[in-house]
Design an enzyme around this catalytic site. Sequence first.
Site, mmCIF file in Angstrom:
data_model
loop_
_atom_site.group_PDB
_atom_site.id
_atom_site.type_symbol
_atom_site.label_atom_id
_atom_site.label_comp_id
_atom_site.label_asym_id
_atom_site.label_seq_id
_atom_site.Cartn_x
_atom_site.Cartn_y
_atom_site.Cartn_z
ATOM 1 N N CYS A 10 0.836 -1.202 0.000
ATOM 2 C CA CYS A 10 0.000 0.000 0.000
ATOM 3 C C CYS A 10 0.878 1.264 0.000
ATOM 4 O O CYS A 10 2.097 1.183 0.116
ATOM 5 C CB CYS A 10 -0.914 0.004 1.229
ATOM 6 S SG CYS A 10 -0.027 0.171 2.791
ATOM 7 N N CYS A 13 3.057 1.524 3.045
ATOM 8 C CA CYS A 13 4.177 0.571 3.005
ATOM 9 C C CYS A 13 5.300 1.108 2.124
ATOM 10 O O CYS A 13 6.475 1.031 2.482
ATOM 11 C CB CYS A 13 3.703 -0.783 2.478
ATOM 12 S SG CYS A 13 2.422 -1.554 3.488
#
Length: 80
Positions: A10, A13
Site C-alpha cells: 500500500c 508501506c
Amino acid sequence: MEIKILGGGCANCKALERLTREVIEELNLNANITEVKDIQKILAYGVMSTPALVVNEKVLVSGRVPSKNEILNLIKAEVQ
C-alpha cells in the site's frame, strides 16, 4: 543489517520503505531491505496492522509510518 518492510504494498508501506532507504543511505550502512507481503509471514511477527518495520528480526514499528527522524533514531539504536 537485515531490514524488512511488512505490508501488502500500500501507499504507507511504500512510504516506509522509501524513508528507510533514505536513512540507510544517509547513515552509509550496509543493509539488505526486503518487502514481506505474505500475510502468514507478517502474522508470524505478531504484527496485526501494517506497515511494519523489522530490523534484524525485531519489530520496531507497526501500524503507522514513522517520521524519517524516528526511523533514523531506531536504526541508530540497533547499530550500537
